[in-house]
Design a protein around this motif. Structure first.
Motif, PDB file in Angstrom:
ATOM      1  N   MET A  99       0.844  -1.202   0.000  1.00 20.66           N
ATOM      2  CA  MET A  99       0.000   0.000   0.000  1.00 20.66           C
ATOM      3  C   MET A  99       0.873   1.244   0.000  1.00 20.66           C
ATOM      4  O   MET A  99       2.029   1.221   0.403  1.00 20.66           O
ATOM      5  CB  MET A  99      -0.946   0.014   1.209  1.00 20.66           C
ATOM      6  N   VAL A 100       0.265   2.339  -0.482  1.00 12.62           N
ATOM      7  CA  VAL A 100       0.799   3.686  -0.305  1.00 12.62           C
ATOM      8  C   VAL A 100      -0.316   4.481   0.365  1.00 12.62           C
ATOM      9  O   VAL A 100      -1.501   4.215   0.148  1.00 12.62           O
ATOM     10  CB  VAL A 100       1.248   4.365  -1.625  1.00 12.62           C
ATOM     11  N   MET A 101       0.069   5.438   1.208  1.00  9.68           N
ATOM     12  CA  MET A 101      -0.918   6.199   1.964  1.00  9.68           C
ATOM     13  C   MET A 101      -0.580   7.679   1.914  1.00  9.68           C
ATOM     14  O   MET A 101       0.543   8.070   2.200  1.00  9.68           O
ATOM     15  CB  MET A 101      -0.949   5.720   3.415  1.00  9.68           C
ATOM     16  N   SER A 102      -1.573   8.467   1.557  1.00  7.56           N
ATOM     17  CA  SER A 102      -1.447   9.921   1.567  1.00  7.56           C
ATOM     18  C   SER A 102      -2.079  10.440   2.853  1.00  7.56           C
ATOM     19  O   SER A 102      -3.234  10.131   3.145  1.00  7.56           O
ATOM     20  CB  SER A 102      -2.156  10.524   0.353  1.00  7.56           C
ATOM     21  N   VAL A 103      -1.309  11.212   3.596  1.00  7.21           N
ATOM     22  CA  VAL A 103      -1.806  11.799   4.834  1.00  7.21           C
ATOM     23  C   VAL A 103      -1.606  13.302   4.751  1.00  7.21           C
ATOM     24  O   VAL A 103      -0.497  13.772   4.491  1.00  7.21           O
ATOM     25  CB  VAL A 103      -1.054  11.239   6.060  1.00  7.21           C
ATOM     26  N   GLY A 104      -2.670  14.054   4.944  1.00  9.32           N
ATOM     27  CA  GLY A 104      -2.530  15.503   4.930  1.00  9.32           C
ATOM     28  C   GLY A 104      -3.718  16.208   4.326  1.00  9.32           C
ATOM     29  O   GLY A 104      -4.844  15.744   4.408  1.00  9.32           O
ATOM     30  N   TRP A 105      -3.401  17.315   3.672  1.00  6.38           N
ATOM     31  CA  TRP A 105      -4.419  18.262   3.228  1.00  6.38           C
ATOM     32  C   TRP A 105      -4.735  18.200   1.738  1.00  6.38           C
ATOM     33  O   TRP A 105      -5.593  18.930   1.261  1.00  6.38           O
ATOM     34  CB  TRP A 105      -3.965  19.675   3.591  1.00  6.38           C
ATOM     35  N   ASN A 106      -4.048  17.359   0.973  1.00  4.99           N
ATOM     36  CA  ASN A 106      -4.271  17.263  -0.476  1.00  4.99           C
ATOM     37  C   ASN A 106      -4.311  18.638  -1.124  1.00  4.99           C
ATOM     38  O   ASN A 106      -5.359  19.121  -1.556  1.00  4.99           O
ATOM     39  CB  ASN A 106      -5.561  16.504  -0.792  1.00  4.99           C
ATOM     40  N   PRO A 107      -3.158  19.330  -1.188  1.00  6.48           N
ATOM     41  CA  PRO A 107      -3.148  20.709  -1.683  1.00  6.48           C
ATOM     42  C   PRO A 107      -3.743  20.882  -3.081  1.00  6.48           C
ATOM     43  O   PRO A 107      -4.313  21.927  -3.373  1.00  6.48           O
ATOM     44  CB  PRO A 107      -1.673  21.104  -1.665  1.00  6.48           C
ATOM     45  N   PHE A 108      -3.647  19.860  -3.936  1.00  7.66           N
ATOM     46  CA  PHE A 108      -4.214  19.967  -5.279  1.00  7.66           C
ATOM     47  C   PHE A 108      -5.723  20.229  -5.204  1.00  7.66           C
ATOM     48  O   PHE A 108      -6.273  20.968  -6.014  1.00  7.66           O
ATOM     49  CB  PHE A 108      -3.931  18.698  -6.092  1.00  7.66           C
ATOM     50  N   TYR A 109      -6.383  19.608  -4.219  1.00  7.50           N
ATOM     51  CA  TYR A 109      -7.831  19.745  -4.076  1.00  7.50           C
ATOM     52  C   TYR A 109      -8.240  20.819  -3.072  1.00  7.50           C
ATOM     53  O   TYR A 109      -9.420  21.129  -2.956  1.00  7.50           O
ATOM     54  CB  TYR A 109      -8.452  18.402  -3.678  1.00  7.50           C
TER      55      TYR A 109
END
Length: 183
Positions: A99-109
């Motif tokens: 797995m890969v996991m994104s944690v945070g604010w998703n600046p693109f969105y």
């Protein structure tokens, strides 16, 4: 080479509804977990970005009912409710997977709330909202950042997946698959 402290970090959680963009916008489905479960883990506090490791889905799951985002512009996740239908995870989908996991604010969105979004590297037949998810976070790939286009974001996610697979192919990481946590 084995994981370097503070890794591995083990997180026992469940799949919740997210923004609904992983599959629809990116073609890269994610299993969202409550951000509080990530914050409560032993990951260095405040370190947003992309992580890699192993995941296992188990238990039963239901159908997600989604209502519009409360802010009307999509920067907050939509209100969701999982209707449990008692479907069980299939044995071939319940194994330990990369797995890969994104944690945070998703600046693109431009999120106004943080999220913890896990992409399990596997082709699932069904969505599995409400199922249990166990994560062994084994390392950090990069900080989160903004992108000029959806295509650039997708390209970077695919690069993250490639890097994760390379790390996980090393002997020190492979042994985590048989950790008691996943039994």
């Amino acid at each position: 080479m084995p994981p370097v402290p503070p890794y591995p970090v083990f997180i026992d959680s469940h799949v919740i509804g997210g923004f609904g963009r992983g599959s629809s916008d990116l073609g890269i489905p994610t299993a969202n977990i409550p951000p509080s479960d990530f914050v409560a883990s032993n990951i260095p506090k405040g370190q947003t970005g992309i992580y890699f490791g192993l995941a296992q889905i188990s238990g039963t799951y239901g159908t997600l009912v989604r209502q519009p985002s409360p802010d009307g512009n999509g920067s907050k996740p939509p209100v969701t409710e999982i209707i449990q239908t008692e479907n069980s995870i299939r044995p071939e989908d319940g194994v330990v997977l990369p797995m890969v996991m994104s944690v945070g604010w998703n600046p693109f969105y431009g999120n106004s709330e943080p999220s913890a979004e896990v992409h399990v590297v596997h082709k699932f037949t069904d969505q599995f909202y409400g199922a249990n998810i166990r994560l062994a976070v084994l390392g950090y790939i990069r900080p989160e950042r903004n992108f000029e286009s959806v295509d650039a974001l997708i390209e970077e996610i695919m690069n993250d997946i490639r890097k994760a697979k390379e790390f996980l192919a090393e002997d020190g990481y492979k042994q985590i698959e048989s950790n008691e946590f996943f039994k």
